[in-house]
Structure formats: structure tokens, C-alpha cells
Design a protein around this motif. Structure first.
Motif, PDB file in Angstrom:
ATOM      1  N   HIS A  15      43.487  46.269  43.802  1.00 43.86           N
ATOM      2  CA  HIS A  15      42.932  45.184  42.836  1.00 43.86           C
ATOM      3  C   HIS A  15      42.498  43.890  43.363  1.00 43.86           C
ATOM      4  O   HIS A  15      43.025  42.687  42.865  1.00 43.86           O
ATOM      5  CB  HIS A  15      43.560  45.193  41.343  1.00 43.86           C
ATOM      6  N   ASN A  16      41.731  43.888  44.430  1.00 43.70           N
ATOM      7  CA  ASN A  16      41.328  42.675  45.024  1.00 43.70           C
ATOM      8  C   ASN A  16      40.059  42.306  45.137  1.00 43.70           C
ATOM      9  O   ASN A  16      39.400  41.589  46.048  1.00 43.70           O
ATOM     10  CB  ASN A  16      41.890  42.688  46.602  1.00 43.70           C
ATOM     11  N   ASN A  17      39.026  42.608  44.182  1.00 40.72           N
ATOM     12  CA  ASN A  17      37.721  42.463  43.966  1.00 40.72           C
ATOM     13  C   ASN A  17      37.675  41.058  43.096  1.00 40.72           C
ATOM     14  O   ASN A  17      37.591  41.257  42.009  1.00 40.72           O
ATOM     15  CB  ASN A  17      37.017  43.498  43.290  1.00 40.72           C
ATOM     16  N   ALA A  18      37.347  39.966  43.740  1.00 44.38           N
ATOM     17  CA  ALA A  18      37.541  38.653  42.904  1.00 44.38           C
ATOM     18  C   ALA A  18      36.058  38.628  41.869  1.00 44.38           C
ATOM     19  O   ALA A  18      36.343  38.183  40.877  1.00 44.38           O
ATOM     20  CB  ALA A  18      37.206  37.451  43.945  1.00 44.38           C
ATOM     21  N   ALA A  19      35.206  39.493  42.060  1.00 41.82           N
ATOM     22  CA  ALA A  19      33.884  39.676  41.393  1.00 41.82           C
ATOM     23  C   ALA A  19      34.291  40.628  39.913  1.00 41.82           C
ATOM     24  O   ALA A  19      33.600  40.519  39.241  1.00 41.82           O
ATOM     25  CB  ALA A  19      32.737  40.182  41.995  1.00 41.82           C
ATOM     26  N   ASP A  20      35.223  41.479  40.087  1.00 41.47           N
ATOM     27  CA  ASP A  20      35.607  42.397  39.002  1.00 41.47           C
ATOM     28  C   ASP A  20      36.658  41.677  37.857  1.00 41.47           C
ATOM     29  O   ASP A  20      37.837  41.288  38.238  1.00 41.47           O
ATOM     30  CB  ASP A  20      36.191  43.431  39.476  1.00 41.47           C
ATOM     31  N   PRO A  21      36.193  41.321  36.701  1.00 41.92           N
ATOM     32  CA  PRO A  21      37.016  40.679  35.730  1.00 41.92           C
ATOM     33  C   PRO A  21      38.309  41.275  35.545  1.00 41.92           C
ATOM     34  O   PRO A  21      39.215  40.603  35.341  1.00 41.92           O
ATOM     35  CB  PRO A  21      35.956  40.581  34.402  1.00 41.92           C
TER      36      PRO A  21
END
Length: 191
Positions: A4-10
Motif C-alpha cells: 500500500h505505497n501509492n501516494a496517489a491512492d486515498p
């Protein structure tokens, strides 16, 4: 949870597994040491209970399934001593600290950290910071040991740079005041 390392994913941002910060710009600023990225690498939020539990579960696997006898914690100064206490001594029955896992497998717990700190002659600031990663101010344990860079630096100053032997006498006496257990003097990073 480490995917869970996608900064764009809320949803990933809400989980808070990582700090969403830039690279460290000034290693003298404690907040940057603890929460900013190093070299563009994702920085785990070591204060997040899910991160802490997952790291304990993962490392316990290596002890139980593979027989790992010890852990070396690189760049220990970039997490808090309290995190390392939790990692080593947690009483969580579902994900205990490494000391409990080692004892349950019949082995003696052993971990050591690396934290670069060289003290000038007559100073103990680095030595005291290193000690804070072995024993918390209230006496609770963190890591088993740390690399003793202040002693390493003093040996180099006295034997390679011509500093007076009194500097080494001071450093050895300082070790007896500051440290409660044996420390490594050197490692592969300074050979």
C-alpha cells in the motif's frame, strides 16, 4: 500491508503505512531522520501499529522457520528507541517481540544496531545517543547492543592521527559511565 505505497491512492494514504515525505535534506533535523525518505526509498511509518505488528510477524518467521540467531539493525537512529523496544520486547501474544520468539526457540536474544556517532575528545553526546538505543531512560530494553563508533573514532584519533593517549583513557572511562553492556567496536562499513 507494505504494498500500500501509492501516494496517489486515498486508501493507501489513509492506511498510513508509509510517510509521504521527500528525501532527507538535513540529517541533523530529528523529524527528517524519523519520517523522511532516504535515497528515494519509501519510509515506513514505524509508529503505525500495523507496521510494527507486521514487522514482528515477518522477523519472527525468520527466527522460527530459518533459525536466525541475531539481527543487525542498520541505521538504527532513523527509528525511535521506543520502536526498537516494541520490536524486541512486545508482549502482543499474536505477534510477540523478537526476544520472546528467540527464548521460545531455546536461543538467547541478540540484536545490535548501527548508528553513526563519533564524539570529540571529552564529549559523550554520541555515546549517550547510542546507549539510548540499548536501554530507554526508564530502564526498559531496546536493542541488545550497538556499534561503539565513539570508541572506534577515539582509537583512530589516538593510533592513526597522533591524538594524546589521554583521549583513549577518557573514552574508556566514559564507556564505563555511559554503557551498561558490551558494544561492537567496528563493522564492515568502516574497514
Amino acid at each position: 500491508p507494505f504494498n500500500h505505497n501509492n501516494a496517489a491512492d486515498p486508501a493507501d494514504r489513509k492506511l498510513g503505512i508509509y510517510h509521504w515525505t521527500p528525501d532527507v535534506a538535513d540529517y541533523q533535523i530529528r523529524t527528517q531522520q524519523l519520517t523522511w525518505q532516504m535515497g528515494g526509498l519509501d519510509d515506513l511509518n514505524s509508529e503505525n501499529p500495523l507496521v510494527r505488528r507486521t514487522l514482528r510477524e515477518s522477523h519472527a518467521h525468520w527466527i522460527k522457520q530459518i533459525g536466525v540467531d541475531a539481527f543487525r539493525v542498520d541505521t538504527a537512529f532513523y527509528v525511535t528507541p521506543e520502536f526498537l523496544h516494541d520490536f524486541m520486547e512486545s508482549r502482543d501474544p499474536a505477534a510477540p517481540g523478537m526476544s520472546q520468539v528467540w527464548r521460545a526457540s531455546g536461543r538467547t536474544p541478540f540484536s545490535f544496531g548501527e548508528g553513526w556517532a563519533i564524539d570529540k575528545p571529552g564529549e559523550e553526546k554520541g555515546a549517550r545517543k547510542i546507549e539510548s538505543y540499548v536501554r530507554l531512560p526508564d530502564g526498559r530494553a531496546a536493542l541488545t547492543s550497538m556499534i561503539n563508533f565513539p570508541l572506534y573514532g577515539t582509537f583512530a584519533d589516538v593510533f592513526a592521527k597522533g591524538r594524546p593517549p589521554a583521549d583513549l583513557v577518557y573514552r574508556l572511562a566514559s564507556m564505563q559511565r555511559v554503557h551498561r553492556r558490551m558494544f561492537f567496536l567496528s563493522n564492515h562499513g568502516v574497514s
